[in-house]
Design an enzyme around this catalytic site. Structure first.
Site, PDB file in Angstrom:
ATOM      1  N   GLU A  26       0.807  -1.230   0.000  1.00 25.50           N
ATOM      2  CA  GLU A  26       0.000   0.000   0.000  1.00 25.50           C
ATOM      3  C   GLU A  26       0.840   1.280   0.000  1.00 25.50           C
ATOM      4  O   GLU A  26       0.626   2.174   0.822  1.00 25.50           O
ATOM      5  CB  GLU A  26      -0.949  -0.018   1.208  1.00 25.50           C
ATOM      6  N   ASN A  32       1.960  -5.223  -3.121  1.00 24.28           N
ATOM      7  CA  ASN A  32       0.568  -5.535  -2.773  1.00 24.28           C
ATOM      8  C   ASN A  32      -0.209  -4.251  -2.485  1.00 24.28           C
ATOM      9  O   ASN A  32       0.280  -3.376  -1.766  1.00 24.28           O
ATOM     10  CB  ASN A  32       0.599  -6.410  -1.499  1.00 24.28           C
ATOM     11  N   HIS A  43     -10.436  -6.146  -1.610  1.00 23.28           N
ATOM     12  CA  HIS A  43     -11.431  -5.890  -0.552  1.00 23.28           C
ATOM     13  C   HIS A  43     -12.598  -5.167  -1.216  1.00 23.28           C
ATOM     14  O   HIS A  43     -12.564  -3.949  -1.399  1.00 23.28           O
ATOM     15  CB  HIS A  43     -10.837  -5.024   0.562  1.00 23.28           C
ATOM     16  N   GLU A  86      -6.291 -10.721  -0.818  1.00 25.61           N
ATOM     17  CA  GLU A  86      -7.079 -10.424   0.388  1.00 25.61           C
ATOM     18  C   GLU A  86      -8.570 -10.347   0.070  1.00 25.61           C
ATOM     19  O   GLU A  86      -9.297  -9.487   0.595  1.00 25.61           O
ATOM     20  CB  GLU A  86      -6.597  -9.108   1.025  1.00 25.61           C
ATOM     21  N   ASP A 133     -12.369 -10.281  -0.138  1.00 21.95           N
ATOM     22  CA  ASP A 133     -13.627 -10.391   0.612  1.00 21.95           C
ATOM     23  C   ASP A 133     -14.635  -9.441  -0.012  1.00 21.95           C
ATOM     24  O   ASP A 133     -14.260  -8.537  -0.773  1.00 21.95           O
ATOM     25  CB  ASP A 133     -13.480 -10.167   2.134  1.00 21.95           C
TER      26      ASP A 133
HETATM   27  O1  G3I Z   1      -4.981  -8.320  19.475  1.00 21.98           O
HETATM   28  C1  G3I Z   1      -5.261  -7.001  19.990  1.00 21.98           C
HETATM   29  C2  G3I Z   1      -6.050  -7.091  21.254  1.00 21.98           C
HETATM   30  O2  G3I Z   1      -5.251  -7.702  22.240  1.00 21.98           O
HETATM   31  C3  G3I Z   1      -6.470  -5.685  21.687  1.00 21.98           C
HETATM   32  O3  G3I Z   1      -7.266  -5.762  22.819  1.00 21.98           O
HETATM   33  C4  G3I Z   1      -7.237  -4.984  20.575  1.00 21.98           C
HETATM   34  C5  G3I Z   1      -7.603  -3.551  20.909  1.00 21.98           C
HETATM   35  O4  G3I Z   1      -7.805  -2.801  19.751  1.00 21.98           O
HETATM   36  O5  G3I Z   1      -6.415  -4.958  19.446  1.00 21.98           O
HETATM   37  C6  G3I Z   1      -6.047  -6.231  18.947  1.00 21.98           C
HETATM   38  O6  G3I Z   1      -5.225  -6.050  17.854  1.00 21.98           O
HETATM   39  C7  G3I Z   1      -5.875  -5.746  16.644  1.00 21.98           C
HETATM   40  C8  G3I Z   1      -5.431  -6.768  15.615  1.00 21.98           C
HETATM   41  O7  G3I Z   1      -5.970  -6.444  14.348  1.00 21.98           O
HETATM   42  C9  G3I Z   1      -5.909  -8.158  15.977  1.00 21.98           C
HETATM   43  O8  G3I Z   1      -7.299  -8.162  16.117  1.00 21.98           O
HETATM   44  C10 G3I Z   1      -5.488  -4.369  16.205  1.00 21.98           C
HETATM   45  O9  G3I Z   1      -6.046  -3.405  17.093  1.00 21.98           O
HETATM   46  C11 G3I Z   1      -5.998  -4.103  14.814  1.00 21.98           C
HETATM   47  O10 G3I Z   1      -5.493  -2.865  14.355  1.00 21.98           O
HETATM   48  C12 G3I Z   1      -5.529  -5.189  13.886  1.00 21.98           C
HETATM   49  O11 G3I Z   1      -6.093  -4.973  12.637  1.00 21.98           O
HETATM   50  C13 G3I Z   1      -5.515  -5.624  11.519  1.00 21.98           C
HETATM   51  C14 G3I Z   1      -5.133  -4.554  10.494  1.00 21.98           C
HETATM   52  O12 G3I Z   1      -4.720  -5.148   9.285  1.00 21.98           O
HETATM   53  C15 G3I Z   1      -3.998  -3.654  10.992  1.00 21.98           C
HETATM   54  O13 G3I Z   1      -2.801  -4.382  11.146  1.00 21.98           O
HETATM   55  C16 G3I Z   1      -6.546  -6.590  10.950  1.00 21.98           C
HETATM   56  O14 G3I Z   1      -6.691  -7.701  11.843  1.00 21.98           O
HETATM   57  C17 G3I Z   1      -6.088  -7.099   9.581  1.00 21.98           C
HETATM   58  O15 G3I Z   1      -7.139  -7.835   8.992  1.00 21.98           O
HETATM   59  C18 G3I Z   1      -5.725  -5.932   8.685  1.00 21.98           C
HETATM   60  O16 G3I Z   1      -5.247  -6.458   7.482  1.00 21.98           O
HETATM   61  C19 G3I Z   1      -4.968  -5.514   6.444  1.00 21.98           C
HETATM   62  C20 G3I Z   1      -3.777  -6.048   5.669  1.00 21.98           C
HETATM   63  O17 G3I Z   1      -2.694  -6.265   6.546  1.00 21.98           O
HETATM   64  C21 G3I Z   1      -3.390  -5.092   4.540  1.00 21.98           C
HETATM   65  N1  G3I Z   1      -4.535  -4.807   3.694  1.00 21.98           N
HETATM   66  C22 G3I Z   1      -5.743  -4.352   4.366  1.00 21.98           C
HETATM   67  C23 G3I Z   1      -6.147  -5.338   5.463  1.00 21.98           C
HETATM   68  C24 G3I Z   1      -7.419  -4.893   6.144  1.00 21.98           C
HETATM   69  O18 G3I Z   1      -7.227  -3.683   6.825  1.00 21.98           O
END
Ligand code: G3I
Length: 353
Positions: free
Chosen positions: A147, A194, A230, A259, A261
């Site tokens: 990105e 990506n 997405h 990715e 969905d």
């Molecule tokens: O695990 C912690 C948890 O312990 C905590 O209590 C909570 C509070 O916010 O956060 C949790 O972590 C989160 C994590 O996902 C696991 O659930 C983070 O806040 C959250 O920011 C994180 O989001 C991920 C996001 O990328 C940012 O890294 C999403 O799961 C993930 O699906 C998303 O994936 C991205 C790809 O990497 C790139 N392309 C877009 C895609 C969707 O945004």
């Protein structure tokens, strides 16, 4: 139950793969993958069983990002990503790595640090070398840079690009350097750029295509482009997707759908309408058929496979239900459409790999 015992249990269950799973229907023409998270494998036996049964490719949803992999400058935590790699190996799946450089999921110590150009440059080089070498032989393809472009096609502001970032070095600055570093660390790995919201064309697509052409011309080790996909129901037509995928495969590059969905509007209980579920199925099916019909489109990966564990409701208010299985792991119309597309399509472009 420990992660290892769950891996062994699921492997035993997986020895009799259902004939009509997605991975068997693909018949080796493309990898059928999903993002996955280790906590869900441990906590949710239906999650682990569905993951092993349906997919032959796995990508850590978060565990290879700087935030989780490198909690402190001098400390790498490889364990959660290693757990996922072990699960994949035990279940005959290949692994995609995600991601070496991104503007998000940056740890506080890195975001708040005051770095000179040299320090940041060195940090990036050390990181890419350490991580790619750690997973060499296990990760067959990396999202090296994720990105990096704005919707208007300009390069995105990020720690890597901004002053005193390393983006000022030539037109693609740090991006080009990241590919060279990753290639040096594992010459066998396929290296991808990506991105999202370029799949239907437009300025971001043009910018990525221009970069890809330039990299090909100058021998920068770019293997392919990751199309995140997405989507909502309004995002794209199959004809537009075919045009943009072919623009890259015509250059001799691979394309991975990385990715996929399709988010739907949902009511207060999280339910979509039956009509939208059918439209969603149609779009999933079209994406799969488009990829299968284009030589060089070699992987179709979803970003999570059950509505029970999807990132979508957290990110989009009043949207959800974007995956192949519902909250109770019942196959949705979208699953049937993907299975049908994988089963029916004969590849026109010859071998995909
Ligand atoms: O695990 C912690 C948890 O312990 C905590 O209590 C909570 C509070 O916010 O956060 C949790 O972590 C989160 C994590 O996902 C696991 O659930 C983070 O806040 C959250 O920011 C994180 O989001 C991920 C996001 O990328 C940012 O890294 C999403 O799961 C993930 O699906 C998303 O994936 C991205 C790809 O990497 C790139 N392309 C877009 C895609 C969707 O945004």
């Amino acid at each position: 139950m420990s992660f290892l015992r769950i891996v062994l249990l699921v492997s035993l269950l997986g020895t009799s793969l259902a004939a009509d799973s997605l991975r068997t229907a693909a018949r080796g023409r493309v990898h059928v993958g999903t993002a996955a998270r280790p906590g869900f494998i441990i906590a949710d036996s239906r999650y682990a069983a569905t993951l092993a049964r349906e997919f032959d490719q796995l990508e850590p949803e978060n565990e290879m990002k700087w935030l989780l992999l490198r909690p402190a400058r001098d400390h790498f935590d490889f364990a959660p990503a290693d757990d996922l790699v072990r699960f994949a190996k035990q279940n005959g799946m290949v692994v995609r790595g995600h991601t070496l450089l991104w503007h998000q999921a940056v740890p506080k110590w890195l975001a708040d640090g005051e770095w000179t150009w040299n320090e940041l440059s060195q940090l990036m080089a050390d990181h890419i070398q350490t991580v790619v070498k750690h997973f060499a032989g296990s990760v067959y393809a990396w999202d090296v840079v994720n990105e990096a472009f704005h919707p208007d096609g300009s390069l995105r502001s990020s720690i890597w690009y901004d002053s005193p970032g390393i983006g000022a070095e030539g037109p693609y600055g740090y991006i080009e350097r990241a590919f060279a570093l990753a290639h040096a660390a594992d010459p066998q790995a396929k290296l991808f750029y990506n991105d999202y919201a370029f799949e239907a064309g437009g300025p971001k697509f043009e910018a990525i295509l221009a970069m890809a052409r330039d990299f090909k011309k100058r021998g920068v080790p770019l293997s392919g482009i990751g199309f995140q996909c997405h989507f909502s129901l309004e995002s794209i037509s199959a004809a537009a997707l075919e045009r943009t995928v072919r623009a890259f495969t015509d250059l001799g590059l691979e394309v991975h759908i990385t990715e996929l969905d399709v988010r739907l509007p949902v009511d207060s209980t999280g339910q979509p309408s039956p009509k939208d579920l059918e439209r969603q199925a149609q779009l999933y099916g079209e994406v799969v058929r488009t990829c299968l019909e284009i030589r060089g489109c070699n992987a179709i990966q979803v970003w999570g496979f059950t509505d029970a564990r999807s990132w979508i409701p957290r990110a989009f208010q009043r949207y959800g239900a974007g995956t192949l299985f519902d909250q109770e792991y019942r196959a949705k119309p979208a699953y049937a459409a993907v299975l049908d597309s994988l089963s029916q399509t004969t590849t026109t472009g010859g071998s995909h790999k």
